[in-house]
Design a protein around this motif. Structure first.
Motif, PDB file in Angstrom:
ATOM      1  N   GLU A 511       0.837  -1.194   0.000  1.00 43.17           N
ATOM      2  CA  GLU A 511       0.000   0.000   0.000  1.00 43.17           C
ATOM      3  C   GLU A 511       0.873   1.245   0.000  1.00 43.17           C
ATOM      4  N   THR A 512       1.918   1.206   0.810  1.00 43.21           N
ATOM      5  CA  THR A 512       2.883   2.291   0.874  1.00 43.21           C
ATOM      6  C   THR A 512       4.203   1.703   1.362  1.00 43.21           C
ATOM      7  N   THR A 517       5.559  -2.808   5.497  1.00 38.21           N
ATOM      8  CA  THR A 517       5.883  -3.421   4.202  1.00 38.21           C
ATOM      9  C   THR A 517       7.260  -4.076   4.234  1.00 38.21           C
ATOM     10  N   HIS A 536       1.713  -3.611  -6.160  1.00 43.00           N
ATOM     11  CA  HIS A 536       0.838  -2.495  -5.785  1.00 43.00           C
ATOM     12  C   HIS A 536      -0.224  -2.338  -6.867  1.00 43.00           C
ATOM     13  N   HIS A 543      -0.758   8.466  -6.772  1.00 45.95           N
ATOM     14  CA  HIS A 543      -0.109   7.817  -5.630  1.00 45.95           C
ATOM     15  C   HIS A 543       0.813   6.703  -6.106  1.00 45.95           C
ATOM     16  N   LEU A 571     -10.396  -3.866  -6.210  1.00 47.21           N
ATOM     17  CA  LEU A 571      -9.120  -4.402  -5.744  1.00 47.21           C
ATOM     18  C   LEU A 571      -9.161  -5.918  -5.615  1.00 47.21           C
ATOM     19  N   ARG A 596      -0.743  -5.757   7.884  1.00 51.10           N
ATOM     20  CA  ARG A 596      -1.868  -5.091   8.547  1.00 51.10           C
ATOM     21  C   ARG A 596      -1.308  -4.211   9.650  1.00 51.10           C
ATOM     22  N   HIS A 608      -6.531   4.489   9.012  1.00 47.72           N
ATOM     23  CA  HIS A 608      -5.879   3.365   8.313  1.00 47.72           C
ATOM     24  C   HIS A 608      -6.747   2.120   8.434  1.00 47.72           C
ATOM     25  N   GLY A 610      -7.840  -1.368   7.237  1.00 48.21           N
ATOM     26  CA  GLY A 610      -7.254  -2.438   6.447  1.00 48.21           C
ATOM     27  C   GLY A 610      -8.296  -3.247   5.691  1.00 48.21           C
ATOM     28  N   THR A 611      -7.845  -3.896   4.602  1.00 50.00           N
ATOM     29  CA  THR A 611      -8.723  -4.760   3.806  1.00 50.00           C
ATOM     30  C   THR A 611      -8.185  -6.179   3.763  1.00 50.00           C
TER      31      THR A 611
END
Length: 650
Positions: A511-512, A517, A536, A543, A571, A596, A608, A610-611
């Protein structure tokens, strides 16, 4: 040193230090404490059993109801004798929690036994609501009689009842032994109070000083006039209905067999002695209250207060300071025993639910003991459902009684029938006597259920008639799911845990670029796959471009970043397509790592979201694909960085 989480510290402060499994034996009850804890439900039923008989009889036969109540009470005591003999057998033969459920399972099989399971579970739920509502009625009755008609507590019936349930939950979450200490005393106070009423009543009756209630008082149930031949046809039906209503006096008799696991060794003998003592006390109380109603003509009120037992206490003790003191003692002890009678399900329900769950007819989480060795999940489940029932009925005893006795008498029926089959299969002393007693107990209990269903159908019994088959279906359905899971394992070939593919890829969803990460990438390398890919999905193109620039400018990672177009912003759909393409040769397995980020503060959680769980559910359906969610404490990482410590990637 491990630091306890704030919620755990709160739980430890409220409930006390956690108890370890070896302390289970310390949490067992002796006979004296067990009588107070497990018998409260049963003996407290005498506070409203006789009133429920009169509530049916008075509108039809008027003053004759006070004569009829004695033979009806005699019939109920005969049923009590049968059930006491039956359940003495139960606790002697089946020395494990479950009562009629165990009897039915052993003699009719597990599927039929779910009828008994649903009956007992429903009974426990309704018991909490009935007992608490009746206890609040006792307090309101005290306000009526001692306060010269003051009704200031009427609007508090529901909130007070809810508060009492919360207190019961707290006591039981602290553990069985502490709940016993807290809830045993009211049972003995109630026995003392009613015993005092009966003794004073005998003295005043012999001296001609026992007063009568006013049958024309405002708010009493209107009296009917018995016609010629009133014992035939519909009026006989009313007598049977009164008998069924009075059967509510026997609810709670099964509690000892259901909670036998809570007794100290030898469990069977201790439980039998406690059961016999409880039945003797109940018989005296029910007969005493009905006999007093016969002589004093204490009549029910349409709104439930003042109660018959409160009127009897006022008529026996009279006016004045001593009379009011006696009334207050009786009503407070009655309220306390009714409230603590609602505690019995908090002992029996979790034990029964855990036993049914062990048989895989309820979720396994109900078998786990909590912080203080109580079955906390069962206690919480009982609390939620009983509170919902209390709110739905407005804490009305009259509305709840229609649901009350059906469950417990169904359980009585299953116990009697199961023991009949048990003794028919064995050659033992007094075999014929035991068969006759248990068969008779089953037939009489089934008759009470039938009478309740017919006479109370429009008053709420229809709900039980619907819940029972649905409940049995649900329990059997849960069991079928567990059996299917077990059957799948049995059909697996030997060595099913060995890999079936020759190539392993790991995708790290990005995500970033942050510590979460980087931790996921490090873990990906530690899995030693053939390929590690950082992916990504470019939902926001600006972004995505910025992320690529940052990624390429850092030396923190050696894995190249892949941007996957996602123009429709779906997504999970895009991730699924990518995973299908990666494993379409059926010779490649894929592990997807989803970082996460966890935040201690509310703002961080809101900013933030999460998915990871949604992605896991989507990809978990694909063959050769596994999803791992890697939690990362972002709040802790920020604190460490701000204090100058090394970034916490380990």
């Amino acid at each position: 040193m491990t630091v306890d989480r704030p919620m755990y510290r709160v739980k430890r402060h409220l409930l006390g230090r956690p108890l370890t499994t070896e302390h289970i034996s310390d949490e067992k009850l002796d006979k004296r404490t067990a009588l107070g804890v497990l018998a409260s439900d049963c003996i407290s039923s005498s506070a409203y059993g006789s009133e429920e008989m009169l509530r049916v009889l008075v509108p039809v036969v008027g003053v004759a109801a006070f004569t009829l109540i004695l033979p009806v009470t005699g019939a109920i005591l005969f049923v009590l004798l049968l059930l006491t003999l039956c359940y003495s057998d139960v606790v002697t033969i089946y020395t494990r929690a479950g009562g009629s459920y165990v009897v039915a399972r052993e003699n009719f099989g597990p599927n039929v036994a779910q009828i008994a399971a649903v009956a007992l579970l429903v009974d426990y739920i309704v018991t909490v609501a009935v007992q608490v509502s009746a206890g609040t009625n006792a307090l309101i009755s005290l306000a009526h009689l001692a306060g010269n008609g003051w009704t200031g507590l009427d609007h508090l019936q529901l909130p007070v009842s809810v508060a009492v349930i919360v207190l019961l939950v707290y006591g039981n979450l602290r553990g069985v032994r502490e709940a016993g200490r807290m809830f045993a005393l009211p049972a003995y106070l109630f026995m003392t109070a009613i015993g005092l009423v009966l003794v004073v009543a005998v003295v005043r009756g012999l001296t001609g000083g026992l007063a009568h209630a006013d049958l024309q008082a405002e708010g009493v149930v209107p009296s009917g006039t018995p016609g010629e031949g009133w014992l035939y046809g519909a009026s006989l039906f009313i007598v049977l209905r009164s008998f069924a209503n009075g059967g509510s006096s026997l609810t709670g008799l099964e509690a000892i067999s259901n909670g036998i696991s809570a007794f100290r060794e030898p469990q069977g003998r201790n439980a039998r002695h406690t059961l016999i003592a409880m039945s003797c006390v109940l018989a005296v109380l029910v007969l005493g209250v009905s006999t007093l109603a016969h002589y004093t003509h204490a009549v029910p009120y349409t709104d439930g207060t003042p109660t018959v037992i409160a009127q009897e206490a006022r008529l026996v003790f009279g006016q004045g300071t001593l009379g009011t003191t006696g009334l207050v003692f009786v009503q407070l002890s009655t309220a306390l025993v009714l409230y603590t009678g609602a505690n019995t399900p908090f002992t029996g329900f979790p034990f029964l639910a855990s036993f049914v769950a062990e048989d895989r007819f309820l979720p396994r989480m109900l078998t786990r003991r909590g912080h203080r060795l109580a079955f906390s999940n069962g206690i919480i489940a009982l609390t939620v459902v009983s509170l919902a029932l209390l709110l739905a009925t407005g804490a009305s005893v009259d509305r709840l009684v229609a649901l009350y006795a059906i469950g417990v008498f169904t359980a009585f029926t299953m116990a009697g029938a199961g023991l009949t089959v048990h003794h028919l299969r064995r050659r033992e002393p007094l075999r014929r006597v035991k068969v006759v007693v248990n068969a008779l107990a089953a037939v009489v209990s089934a008759a009470v259920v039938l009478i309740f269903l017919v006479t109370k159908f429009t008053e709420g019994a229809w709900l039980v008639a619907v819940i029972f088959p649905l409940g049995v279906w649900a329990l059997v359905r849960i069991n079928r799911e567990y059996r299917h899971e077990a059957a799948v394992l049995e059909r697996l070939p030997a060595g099913a845990d060995r890999p079936r593919v020759r190539r392993h890829q790991v995708f790290v969803l990005v995500e970033t670029l942050d510590l979460a990460t980087l931790k996921a990438l490090r873990y990906a390398h530690e899995l030693r796959p053939d390929t590690v890919r950082a992916v990504h999905f470019a939902i926001d193109e600006a972004h995505a471009r910025h992320l690529r620039e940052v990624w390429e400018s850092t030396s923190a990672t050696t894995v190249a970043l892949e941007l996957v177009a996602c123009p429709d912003r779906r997504l999970r759909h895009a991730m699924r397509e990518l995973a299908v393409r990666a494993t379409q040769d059926e010779d490649t397995s894929l592990t997807v790592l989803v970082p996460r980020r966890m935040y201690a503060n509310i703002l961080g959680k809101l900013l933030h979201r999460g998915t990871g769980e949604k992605i896991a559910r989507t990809l978990g359906q694909l063959p050769h694909v596994a999803v791992t969610i890697l939690p990362f404490d972002a709040s802790r990482a920020l604190r460490m960085l701000q204090s100058g410590h090394k970034p916490p990637l380990d």
